[in-house]
Design a protein around this motif. Structure first.
Motif, mmCIF file in Angstrom:
data_model
loop_
_atom_site.group_PDB
_atom_site.id
_atom_site.type_symbol
_atom_site.label_atom_id
_atom_site.label_comp_id
_atom_site.label_asym_id
_atom_site.label_seq_id
_atom_site.Cartn_x
_atom_site.Cartn_y
_atom_site.Cartn_z
ATOM 1 N N SER A 1 -31.185 -63.013 7.062
ATOM 2 C CA SER A 1 -32.354 -63.896 6.929
ATOM 3 C C SER A 1 -33.138 -63.577 5.662
ATOM 4 O O SER A 1 -33.559 -64.484 4.933
ATOM 5 C CB SER A 1 -33.262 -63.744 8.156
ATOM 6 N N SER A 2 -33.332 -62.275 5.384
ATOM 7 C CA SER A 2 -34.116 -61.897 4.203
ATOM 8 C C SER A 2 -33.376 -62.224 2.917
ATOM 9 O O SER A 2 -33.989 -62.660 1.929
ATOM 10 C CB SER A 2 -34.467 -60.409 4.253
ATOM 11 N N SER A 3 -32.060 -62.035 2.900
ATOM 12 C CA SER A 3 -31.288 -62.334 1.688
ATOM 13 C C SER A 3 -31.311 -63.827 1.382
ATOM 14 O O SER A 3 -31.483 -64.230 0.228
ATOM 15 C CB SER A 3 -29.841 -61.856 1.847
ATOM 16 N N THR A 4 -31.144 -64.658 2.428
ATOM 17 C CA THR A 4 -31.191 -66.108 2.230
ATOM 18 C C THR A 4 -32.572 -66.536 1.737
ATOM 19 O O THR A 4 -32.691 -67.361 0.832
ATOM 20 C CB THR A 4 -30.853 -66.831 3.552
ATOM 21 N N THR A 5 -33.620 -65.965 2.339
ATOM 22 C CA THR A 5 -34.986 -66.273 1.899
ATOM 23 C C THR A 5 -35.212 -65.823 0.463
ATOM 24 O O THR A 5 -35.843 -66.530 -0.330
ATOM 25 C CB THR A 5 -36.007 -65.588 2.830
ATOM 26 N N LEU A 6 -34.686 -64.637 0.116
ATOM 27 C CA LEU A 6 -34.862 -64.110 -1.238
ATOM 28 C C LEU A 6 -34.181 -65.005 -2.266
ATOM 29 O O LEU A 6 -34.762 -65.294 -3.321
ATOM 30 C CB LEU A 6 -34.292 -62.694 -1.321
ATOM 31 N N PHE A 7 -32.975 -65.468 -1.983
ATOM 32 C CA PHE A 7 -32.280 -66.345 -2.924
ATOM 33 C C PHE A 7 -33.061 -67.642 -3.139
ATOM 34 O O PHE A 7 -33.133 -68.154 -4.255
ATOM 35 C CB PHE A 7 -30.862 -66.640 -2.435
ATOM 36 N N SER B 1 -40.666 -57.313 -1.375
ATOM 37 C CA SER B 1 -40.673 -56.726 -0.032
ATOM 38 C C SER B 1 -39.800 -57.485 0.958
ATOM 39 O O SER B 1 -39.473 -56.949 2.027
ATOM 40 C CB SER B 1 -42.107 -56.657 0.506
ATOM 41 N N THR B 2 -39.408 -58.709 0.640
ATOM 42 C CA THR B 2 -38.646 -59.540 1.588
ATOM 43 C C THR B 2 -37.388 -58.841 2.112
ATOM 44 O O THR B 2 -37.202 -58.729 3.333
ATOM 45 C CB THR B 2 -38.288 -60.891 0.941
ATOM 46 N N ARG C 1 -54.501 -59.189 -3.355
ATOM 47 C CA ARG C 1 -53.479 -60.222 -3.219
ATOM 48 C C ARG C 1 -52.085 -59.597 -3.173
ATOM 49 O O ARG C 1 -51.187 -60.095 -2.496
ATOM 50 C CB ARG C 1 -53.564 -61.208 -4.387
ATOM 51 N N ALA C 2 -51.910 -58.486 -3.883
ATOM 52 C CA ALA C 2 -50.623 -57.788 -3.822
ATOM 53 C C ALA C 2 -50.384 -57.231 -2.414
ATOM 54 O O ALA C 2 -49.266 -57.313 -1.883
ATOM 55 C CB ALA C 2 -50.587 -56.662 -4.854
ATOM 56 N N ILE C 3 -51.447 -56.671 -1.789
ATOM 57 C CA ILE C 3 -51.328 -56.191 -0.411
ATOM 58 C C ILE C 3 -50.972 -57.351 0.515
ATOM 59 O O ILE C 3 -50.091 -57.244 1.386
ATOM 60 C CB ILE C 3 -52.647 -55.527 0.045
ATOM 61 N N GLN C 4 -51.641 -58.467 0.320
ATOM 62 C CA GLN C 4 -51.362 -59.660 1.118
ATOM 63 C C GLN C 4 -49.902 -60.099 0.947
ATOM 64 O O GLN C 4 -49.222 -60.459 1.914
ATOM 65 C CB GLN C 4 -52.310 -60.778 0.689
ATOM 66 N N GLY C 5 -49.406 -60.037 -0.289
ATOM 67 C CA GLY C 5 -48.028 -60.419 -0.565
ATOM 68 C C GLY C 5 -47.015 -59.499 0.101
ATOM 69 O O GLY C 5 -45.954 -59.943 0.545
ATOM 70 N N LEU C 6 -47.349 -58.186 0.177
ATOM 71 C CA LEU C 6 -46.456 -57.248 0.871
ATOM 72 C C LEU C 6 -46.255 -57.667 2.325
ATOM 73 O O LEU C 6 -45.143 -57.611 2.857
ATOM 74 C CB LEU C 6 -47.028 -55.831 0.807
ATOM 75 N N GLY C 7 -47.335 -58.082 2.970
ATOM 76 C CA GLY C 7 -47.216 -58.561 4.343
ATOM 77 C C GLY C 7 -46.494 -59.891 4.420
ATOM 78 O O GLY C 7 -45.663 -60.113 5.305
ATOM 79 N N ALA C 8 -46.783 -60.774 3.460
ATOM 80 C CA ALA C 8 -46.162 -62.103 3.467
ATOM 81 C C ALA C 8 -44.647 -62.019 3.357
ATOM 82 O O ALA C 8 -43.938 -62.888 3.884
ATOM 83 C CB ALA C 8 -46.720 -62.941 2.315
ATOM 84 N N GLY D 1 -42.706 -60.197 4.930
ATOM 85 C CA GLY D 1 -42.111 -60.054 6.255
ATOM 86 C C GLY D 1 -42.346 -61.222 7.174
ATOM 87 O O GLY D 1 -41.734 -61.297 8.251
ATOM 88 N N LEU D 2 -43.246 -62.147 6.793
ATOM 89 C CA LEU D 2 -43.589 -63.251 7.701
ATOM 90 C C LEU D 2 -42.424 -64.219 7.895
ATOM 91 O O LEU D 2 -41.977 -64.460 9.015
ATOM 92 C CB LEU D 2 -44.825 -64.003 7.188
ATOM 93 N N MET D 3 -41.946 -64.795 6.779
ATOM 94 C CA MET D 3 -40.888 -65.793 6.896
ATOM 95 C C MET D 3 -39.590 -65.167 7.402
ATOM 96 O O MET D 3 -38.876 -65.756 8.216
ATOM 97 C CB MET D 3 -40.660 -66.461 5.541
ATOM 98 N N VAL D 4 -39.284 -63.962 6.912
ATOM 99 C CA VAL D 4 -38.079 -63.261 7.364
ATOM 100 C C VAL D 4 -38.162 -62.994 8.861
ATOM 101 O O VAL D 4 -37.194 -63.195 9.605
ATOM 102 C CB VAL D 4 -37.911 -61.931 6.607
#
Length: 526
Positions: free
Chosen positions: A403-409, A70-71, A114-121, A123-126
């Motif tokens: 931001s999301s691409s850098t976080t994903l890498f 989701s990032t 936990r998967a639902i929680q991860g979907l939200g997570a 977007g947090l750092m991004v």
């Protein structure tokens, strides 16, 4: 005169309001980083109550998969429809997932929640990084690096301690419920103070691109998670996942050249600096998470350190990372120069990892602490600078996807690091145990190459010494690999071009001020 006074008052209030928003962003960043570390400590208790030991790994894997997949989508949604709304939505989804996880009645429910929680997570750092990119010009952004590095260090040190304390005194469900008050405070502050320009994009989200990217990322993460543990690397299941992952990512790249509003616009990779920062971020993730996995294991198994305070064992590395990040941020803000930090950071990381690879059964805690500090120095030079330079390399409209691409890498780098270094470590441990303890050694490490303190204490003296030598050999191989991989970051750093940072900083006579430096206030005065 009155106007001058009013302007002065507003100028004084503005930094305070920015700090309020930054406080909310740091709380949110803490939520994203603390979660897995707190939950990891609570897992034995959770399994004891809910059962389902055979599905234990999925509690972490479901969260990691959803976060990684989701990032990039969150980054694009923020660019298209507004950063604030996307960020607050991701926080709400994360909190809903946290509340549901705390109420889970069986392992299947916990994995799904936990998967639902991860979907939200995802977007947090991004969201944190992109909003900082909107609020603060790159030239000034370095001053806030220390805050982000501090949150990261605090999460890594305090996570296991907080998780153990909560589980022992309040029960494992509060490992999830603890997110709720922190998240509500963050939501309230962001809602009241942060005001970013609203965006209305007529384009639709690239659902085909999102699907292809999600399938590709999911396959990669599953390969790195299952390979060498659940399934042999040469097994049909792993080969199938590799094939699906490669085909999906090739299809994704092909489709992004034709999509009207691509999830990851490929033109951002035309910037040499952005591409190089993505490579350096991948390597940093590879090295960092490998180091945080194997260093406590080495210190507990070989040096006899207590597992209870495992987070404190990393203090030399995390402390050096925090101090160096703060210094790098200040220097970057004052001088506008940054190329020196990727170079110095990469060199320090290569040297530090090589030094860690020389540790054996006779290495003292002081010596290993010095080696860790060298690695921390390197990471401190790289962790935030990579994001800063990446954001400086794109237009404001692409801030979210950058931001999301850098976080994903970085996330993918950590997955590969844990998997590849882990496979190398496990194979080396099993080989040395077979050499030194024969059939008994093979039997001891048949289920896992990582023994807990209780299992280690039950071993005969000869087998325990053999295991200590085996762990030393395993960490040698893992860290030596890390040093070799870190050379890639060094090579990439050499080719970084020092493009002037946008935004604040004195203008020369006749020079136009940067748009980012003169943008209207994006936060309410407090």
């Amino acid at each position: 005169m009155a106007d001058t006074k009013t302007a002065g008052t507003e100028a004084e209030k503005q930094p305070r309001s920015v700090r309020v928003v930054l406080l909310a962003l740091m709380i949110t960043m803490m939520l994203a980083m603390l979660d897995n570390m707190i939950v990891g400590t609570a897992m034995p208790t959770i399994v004891g109550e809910l059962g389902g030991l055979e599905h234990l790994s999925w509690v972490v894997t479901a969260y990691t998969l959803a976060t990684a997949a989701s990032t990039p989508i969150w980054g694009k949604i923020g660019d298209m429809h507004g950063r604030k709304g996307a960020f607050m939505t991701s926080i709400v989804i994360f909190l809903v997932g946290s509340a549901l996880s705390g109420m889970a009645q069986n392992m299947g429910e916990l994995i799904g929640f936990r998967a639902i929680q991860g979907l939200g997570a995802g977007g947090l750092m991004v969201g944190v990084m992109a909003i900082i990119g909107d609020l603060i010009p790159p030239r000034e952004r370095g001053k806030y690096q220390g805050m982000m590095a501090g949150v990261m260090a605090l999460a890594m040190i305090g996570g296991p301690l907080v998780g153990g304390t909560i589980t022992d005194n309040w029960g494992w469900r509060w490992s999830f419920y603890i997110n709720l008050p922190l998240g509500v405070v963050s939501l309230a502050l962001i809602s009241a103070v942060l005001h970013l320009p609203k965006k209305r994009s007529q384009s639709r989200i690239d659902y085909l691109g999102a699907t292809l990217l999600t399938v590709g990322i999911t396959s990669i993460v599953l390969v790195t998670t299952w390979g060498g543990s659940e399934y042999a690397w040469s097994s049909a299941r792993i080969m199938e996942l590799i094939g699906i992952g490669v085909a999906s990512l090739i299809g994704f790249v092909f489709w992004q050249t034709r999509a009207a509003e691509p999830i990851v616009p490929l033109h951002i990779f035309r910037s040499r600096n952005f591409t190089l920062m993505s490579i350096i971020g991948f390597v940093t993730g590879f090295v960092m998470f490998g180091a945080t996995l194997f260093l406590p294991l080495y210190q507990q198994s070989v040096q006899g350190a207590s597992a209870t305070n495992s987070g404190l064992l990393l203090l030399p590395m995390l402390g050096a990372m925090l101090v160096t990040s703060m210094v790098a941020g200040r220097v970057t803000t004052n001088s506008g120069k940054y190329k020196i930090f990727p170079l110095v950071g990469s060199v320090a990381m290569v040297i530090g990892l090589y030094l860690l690879s020389t540790m054996d059964t006779g290495t003292s805690r002081f010596t290993s602490g010095v080696f860790m500090a060298v690695v921390g120095l390197g990471m401190g030079c790289l962790m935030q600078i990579t994001m800063l330079v990446a954001q400086n390399s794109v237009e404001m409209k692409d801030m979210g996807v950058a931001s999301s691409s850098t976080t994903l890498f970085r996330t993918l780098g950590s997955s590969f690091g844990v998997a590849i270094m882990g496979a190398l470590f496990n194979n080396r441990v099993q080989d040395v145990m077979s050499e030194r303890a024969g059939a008994l050694g093979s039997k001891i490490t048949e289920q896992s190459a990582q023994l807990d303190a209780a299992s280690l204490a039950k071993l005969p003296v000869a087998a325990r010494e053999a295991y200590q030598h085996a762990v030393s050999a395993g960490t040698h191989s893992a860290f030596l690999l890390g040093a070799v991989v870190a050379v890639i970051a060094l090579v990439a750093a050499v080719f970084v071009k020092e493009v002037p940072l946008k935004g604040a900083g004195p203008q020369k006579d006749g020079e136009e001020p940067d748009a980012a430096a003169t943008q209207p206030p994006l936060v309410d005065a407090v």
